[in-house]
Design an enzyme around this catalytic site. Structure first.
Site, short mmCIF file in Angstrom:
data_model
loop_
_atom_site.label_atom_id
_atom_site.label_comp_id
_atom_site.label_asym_id
_atom_site.label_seq_id
_atom_site.Cartn_x
_atom_site.Cartn_y
_atom_site.Cartn_z
N HIS A 1 -16.55 -21.93 3.00
CA HIS A 1 -17.49 -20.91 3.47
C HIS A 1 -17.46 -20.80 4.99
O HIS A 1 -17.43 -21.80 5.70
CB HIS A 1 -18.96 -21.23 3.09
CG HIS A 1 -19.14 -22.12 1.93
ND1 HIS A 1 -19.27 -21.64 0.65
CD2 HIS A 1 -19.23 -23.47 1.82
CE1 HIS A 1 -19.43 -22.65 -0.18
NE2 HIS A 1 -19.41 -23.77 0.50
N THR B 1 23.19 23.33 7.73
CA THR B 1 23.66 22.17 6.98
C THR B 1 25.18 22.01 6.99
O THR B 1 25.69 20.89 7.01
CB THR B 1 23.15 22.25 5.53
OG1 THR B 1 23.44 23.55 4.99
CG2 THR B 1 21.65 22.01 5.48
#
Length: 459
Positions: free
Chosen positions: A363, A79
């Site tokens: 529909h 790091t």
């Protein structure tokens, strides 16, 4: 206020994720982890933001764009080494630098602001974000001196028995005096079990030089969760989901079952909207007020107007007006624009279509590549035949048109304002305004046919 900078560490390979996708790009509630971090640190009034990238650098750069500068860590040596890659951008700057990992998607701007304020008030050269947990295994320990100041941070693998008993842990987020940080990085050694250059060693270096090292202990340990594998990813997802759901409920959204409702980090939902179980809201979706969504509904990157109802349906990359009714079992596909007071009923699919105000397809219909006017009625089984196997073609339906049941509109075709199409028709030519179009074979009744057929079979 002094200048503020931030370094996001996003160069890790993420081997424990066992994935082709770069670790920090794994999504949490629909947004890449590193983007969560960037969105939060961007609220801190930064002068510069540097993201340290390694494996998969191009993908991270593409995700973040121009909101960040980038530094490459070609070889992962720890790091401290990662932060040092940002020296070309930050080393000569005066101010305070926040260092945070790109795999901590739960961190909030409020916690980071509190860390920065503690750093300023203490007159410190470094301040560590810490947390107190009962099971600290795997975390670096915070070692304090007799005055309670931070003496050093010891990595778990390098800690002795006494240090392992410490329950205050390093979360991996820090702020430093910027020049002191980069001056100290060259003094960090890799004389440790891992043979890496640890950023926490900077704390001990600054302490030995007589500088003040402070700590801010957060009460929200879950914010500091680092995601290194799929298990931690799922934990982050749950925490973020609960946070998002709570925020929406506090803002006036009713969520019937928060444990079974998923809302993306960027979604916006108006007050008095009700979300039923199984609802999934993805991407940059905006939902108005007084809507009812679900159950079992997916909405992605869409805009939904006020007082709209969507039940057991899917809406992708589309815009719906006010007082629209969708479903159940409807599918509104990308690039559709649905007007106000529209009805899209059960088993209706709409794709790349402008659907006018007060029109209905109630529909079993497919409407694709079409422009549908206002006050149109599409009967059950209405189909726009838009594809010839190679190209897509457009259907135009004017205002006030009535399409009878089981009709096919073979594109390219136009049905002008006020026209009627008889049930069972297959329309291949334009229909003039207010005309009735009948495109089906004439009915023929054969008297006594059945008796004749049965008698023939008996003989």
């Amino acid at each position: 206020m002094s200048n503020r900078f931030a370094v996001i560490l996003a160069a890790g390979k993420g081997t424990r994720m066992k994935s082709k996708l770069y670790k920090v790009l794994h999504p949490v509630c629909g947004k890449p982890m590193v983007q969560h971090v960037v969105d939060q640190v961007s609220q801190l009034g930064l002068q510069k933001l540097v993201t340290v990238v390694g494996h998969g650098a191009e993908m991270v750069q593409e995700q973040l764009g121009n909101v960040s500068e980038f530094a490459l860590q070609a070889e992962q040596l720890g790091t401290a080494h990662a932060v040092d890659q940002a020296a070309g951008v930050l080393a000569n700057e005066e101010g305070t630098t926040l260092v945070i990992c790109g795999d901590t998607p739960l961190i909030t701007a409020e916690t980071m602001e509190a860390l920065l304020q503690q750093h300023k008030e203490a007159g410190a050269m470094a301040t560590v974000l810490t947390a107190y947990i009962e099971e600290p295994a795997g975390y670096g320990r915070i070692v304090r001196n007799e005055n309670g100041h931070v003496e050093k941070i010891v990595e778990h693998k390098d800690a002795n028995e006494k240090e392992l008993a410490i329950k205050e842990i390093n979360t991996g987020t820090y702020c430093f005096d910027n020049k002191a940080l980069f001056a100290s990085l060259s003094k960090v050694s890799n004389d440790n079990v891992q043979g890496e250059y640890y950023l926490p060693d900077v704390i001990e270096i600054l302490k030995n030089e007589g500088h003040i090292v402070s700590a801010y202990q957060t009460e929200h340990f879950d914010e500091t969760l680092g995601v290194n594998d799929r298990v931690a990813l799922s934990q982050a997802e749950i925490i973020m989901k609960n946070r998002i759901n709570r925020k929406n409920m506090v803002n006036g959204v009713t969520i019937i079952d928060p444990s079974n409702t998923y809302i993306s980090a960027d979604a916006i939902i108006g007050s008095d909207t009700v979300l039923h179980p199984g609802t999934i809201i993805e991407g940059n979706t905006v939902i108005g007020s007084d809507c009812e969504i679900g159950p079992h509904t997916v909405i992605r990157d869409s805009e939904i107007g006020d007082r709209t109802i969507i039940r057991q349906s899917t809406v992708h990359d589309s815009k719906l007006g006010t007082e629209v009714s969708v479903g159940p079992f409807a599918h509104i596909r990308p690039d559709s624009v649905i007007g106000d007071e529209v009805r899209v009923g059960n088993f209706v699919e709409i794709k790349k279509t402008v659907f006018g105000n007060r029109s209905k397809a109630s529909h079993l219909s497919y409407i694709g590549d079409a422009q549908v006017g206002e006050d149109v009625n599409l009967g059950c089984g209405s189909i726009t035949v838009n594809y010839d196997g190679k190209n897509k073609f457009k259907t135009v339906i004017g205002n006030g048109v009535f399409i009878g049941c089981n009709s096919n509109l073979v594109a390219p075709v136009t049905v002008e304002d006020g026209a009627y199409v008889a049930a069972g028709s297959t329309i291949t030519e334009n229909v003039p305004s207010k005309a009735l179009s009948v495109a089906r074979a004439r009915q023929v009744n054969k008297e006594d046919y059945v008796d004749q057929l049965l008698n023939k079979k008996k003989s």
